[in-house]
Write a protein that holds these residues in place. Structure first.
Motif, PDB file in Angstrom:
ATOM      1  N   UNK A  89       0.814  -1.215   0.000  1.00 28.39           N
ATOM      2  CA  UNK A  89       0.000   0.000   0.000  1.00 28.39           C
ATOM      3  C   UNK A  89       0.846   1.262   0.000  1.00 28.39           C
ATOM      4  N   UNK A  90       2.100   1.149   0.443  1.00 30.31           N
ATOM      5  CA  UNK A  90       2.959   2.329   0.563  1.00 30.31           C
ATOM      6  C   UNK A  90       4.245   2.237  -0.244  1.00 30.31           C
ATOM      7  N   UNK A  91       4.403   1.189  -1.030  1.00 29.35           N
ATOM      8  CA  UNK A  91       5.603   1.064  -1.847  1.00 29.35           C
ATOM      9  C   UNK A  91       6.868   0.910  -1.030  1.00 29.35           C
ATOM     10  N   UNK A  92       6.785   0.181   0.078  1.00 34.38           N
ATOM     11  CA  UNK A  92       7.947  -0.017   0.942  1.00 34.38           C
ATOM     12  C   UNK A  92       8.673  -1.277   0.490  1.00 34.38           C
ATOM     13  N   UNK A  93       9.819  -1.130  -0.117  1.00 39.61           N
ATOM     14  CA  UNK A  93      10.686  -2.188  -0.606  1.00 39.61           C
ATOM     15  C   UNK A  93      10.075  -2.944  -1.796  1.00 39.61           C
ATOM     16  N   UNK A  94       8.794  -2.830  -1.985  1.00 44.66           N
ATOM     17  CA  UNK A  94       8.091  -3.440  -3.122  1.00 44.66           C
ATOM     18  C   UNK A  94       7.440  -2.298  -3.888  1.00 44.66           C
ATOM     19  N   UNK A  95       7.085  -2.563  -5.135  1.00 41.33           N
ATOM     20  CA  UNK A  95       6.365  -1.552  -5.903  1.00 41.33           C
ATOM     21  C   UNK A  95       4.979  -1.349  -5.309  1.00 41.33           C
ATOM     22  N   UNK A  96       4.508  -0.120  -5.326  1.00 44.58           N
ATOM     23  CA  UNK A  96       3.145   0.165  -4.888  1.00 44.58           C
ATOM     24  C   UNK A  96       2.189  -0.697  -5.690  1.00 44.58           C
ATOM     25  N   UNK A  97       1.281  -1.378  -4.993  1.00 44.85           N
ATOM     26  CA  UNK A  97       0.302  -2.230  -5.664  1.00 44.85           C
ATOM     27  C   UNK A  97      -0.914  -2.334  -4.745  1.00 44.85           C
ATOM     28  N   UNK A  98      -1.885  -1.459  -4.964  1.00 48.10           N
ATOM     29  CA  UNK A  98      -3.052  -1.419  -4.086  1.00 48.10           C
ATOM     30  C   UNK A  98      -3.861  -2.712  -4.142  1.00 48.10           C
ATOM     31  N   UNK A  99      -3.904  -3.333  -5.308  1.00 45.78           N
ATOM     32  CA  UNK A  99      -4.646  -4.585  -5.445  1.00 45.78           C
ATOM     33  C   UNK A  99      -4.039  -5.677  -4.563  1.00 45.78           C
ATOM     34  N   UNK A 100      -2.719  -5.795  -4.595  1.00 44.19           N
ATOM     35  CA  UNK A 100      -2.045  -6.799  -3.745  1.00 44.19           C
ATOM     36  C   UNK A 100      -2.168  -6.425  -2.274  1.00 44.19           C
ATOM     37  N   UNK A 101      -2.156  -5.124  -1.979  1.00 44.27           N
ATOM     38  CA  UNK A 101      -2.338  -4.687  -0.591  1.00 44.27           C
ATOM     39  C   UNK A 101      -3.692  -5.163  -0.073  1.00 44.27           C
ATOM     40  N   UNK A 102      -4.718  -4.970  -0.879  1.00 42.64           N
ATOM     41  CA  UNK A 102      -6.067  -5.384  -0.489  1.00 42.64           C
ATOM     42  C   UNK A 102      -6.131  -6.898  -0.294  1.00 42.64           C
ATOM     43  N   UNK A 103      -5.480  -7.640  -1.173  1.00 43.27           N
ATOM     44  CA  UNK A 103      -5.435  -9.102  -1.012  1.00 43.27           C
ATOM     45  C   UNK A 103      -4.818  -9.483   0.326  1.00 43.27           C
ATOM     46  N   UNK A 104      -3.705  -8.837   0.662  1.00 44.57           N
ATOM     47  CA  UNK A 104      -3.029  -9.127   1.930  1.00 44.57           C
ATOM     48  C   UNK A 104      -3.903  -8.733   3.120  1.00 44.57           C
ATOM     49  N   UNK A 105      -4.524  -7.560   3.043  1.00 46.58           N
ATOM     50  CA  UNK A 105      -5.393  -7.128   4.139  1.00 46.58           C
ATOM     51  C   UNK A 105      -6.591  -8.075   4.295  1.00 46.58           C
ATOM     52  N   UNK A 106      -7.117  -8.562   3.173  1.00 42.82           N
ATOM     53  CA  UNK A 106      -8.203  -9.547   3.234  1.00 42.82           C
ATOM     54  C   UNK A 106      -7.750 -10.811   3.963  1.00 42.82           C
ATOM     55  N   UNK A 107      -6.563 -11.309   3.611  1.00 41.73           N
ATOM     56  CA  UNK A 107      -6.035 -12.508   4.271  1.00 41.73           C
ATOM     57  C   UNK A 107      -5.878 -12.282   5.770  1.00 41.73           C
ATOM     58  N   UNK A 108      -5.308 -11.153   6.130  1.00 40.46           N
ATOM     59  CA  UNK A 108      -5.127 -10.848   7.551  1.00 40.46           C
ATOM     60  C   UNK A 108      -6.452 -10.681   8.271  1.00 40.46           C
ATOM     61  N   UNK A 109      -7.406 -10.016   7.628  1.00 42.76           N
ATOM     62  CA  UNK A 109      -8.725  -9.794   8.245  1.00 42.76           C
ATOM     63  C   UNK A 109      -9.442 -11.120   8.463  1.00 42.76           C
ATOM     64  N   UNK A 110      -9.314 -12.038   7.514  1.00 43.18           N
ATOM     65  CA  UNK A 110      -9.926 -13.359   7.657  1.00 43.18           C
ATOM     66  C   UNK A 110      -9.361 -14.103   8.865  1.00 43.18           C
ATOM     67  N   UNK A 111      -8.134 -13.743   9.253  1.00 42.87           N
ATOM     68  CA  UNK A 111      -7.474 -14.381  10.392  1.00 42.87           C
ATOM     69  C   UNK A 111      -7.566 -13.512  11.655  1.00 42.87           C
ATOM     70  N   UNK A 112      -8.467 -12.511  11.608  1.00 45.35           N
ATOM     71  CA  UNK A 112      -8.752 -11.620  12.745  1.00 45.35           C
ATOM     72  C   UNK A 112      -7.600 -10.711  13.151  1.00 45.35           C
TER      73      UNK A 112
END
Length: 186
Positions: free
Chosen positions: A109-132
């Motif tokens: 989401x912030x381009x830290x060490x990886x290229x900014x990619x909001x779609x991948x950020x959302x995927x990661x946040x979804x995974x984390x949210x599913x795990x509370x």
């Protein structure tokens, strides 16, 4: 007006010319430009990402009493930590660690060490949210609240942010207070 245009252009368009203008204004002690230069170096916008240079700019505006500078420096330190741990964060995601999912989402989401990619950020946040993971739920909730990268869904946003607040995320608790104030002003 030149400063505001340069700040906006440097952050939204990755405009190297805008970074030059900001740099010149920062040398003249223009606080907003100094703050923007901290963000430019902290995120690597139009320049090579350099956490030390970013910290130098943020410390300048902290000494000037500029609002938000201390928070920006604190966030920079967290981002620096993510950058130094990116391999272990990725490994944690592979192992299903909820906190790592949120951290990798933040990096995307912030381009830290990886290229900014909001779609991948959302995927990661979804995974984390599913795990509370409260951080992931908060970040995902904000995106639903604003319709950033997802279809706006205020009901879903409120549920996610509320659950994150109940999970102890201080930013989510603050956001809930703001949303309650909007819904039920005094």
């Amino acid at each position: 007006a030149v400063a505001y245009s340069a700040i906006n252009d440097s952050i939204t368009k990755n405009d190297i010319d805008a970074v030059v203008v900001l740099s010149q204004l920062a040398e003249k002690k223009h606080p907003q430009s100094i703050m923007a230069m901290g963000e430019v170096y902290g995120k690597g916008v139009g320049v090579k990402q350099d956490f030390a240079k970013a910290a130098t700019y943020y410390n300048q505006v902290i000494n000037m009493g500029y609002p938000g500078a201390k928070k920006a420096l604190k966030e920079l330190e967290a981002n620096k930590s993510y950058a130094s741990r990116i391999n272990s964060i990725r490994q944690g995601v592979k192992q299903g660690n909820a906190k790592s999912c949120g951290e990798l989402g933040w990096c995307y989401a912030n381009g830290i060490v990886v290229d900014f990619d909001n779609e991948r950020a959302i995927e990661c946040f979804n995974l984390g949210a599913e795990k509370n993971d409260a951080f992931s739920m908060y970040q995902l909730g904000l995106r639903y609240y604003m319709g950033y990268g997802v279809a706006q869904d205020v009901d879903k946003a409120v549920k996610l942010i509320e659950k994150a607040a109940q999970g102890g995320n201080a930013d989510a608790q603050y956001q809930m207070a703001l949303m309650c104030d909007e819904a039920y002003p005094l």
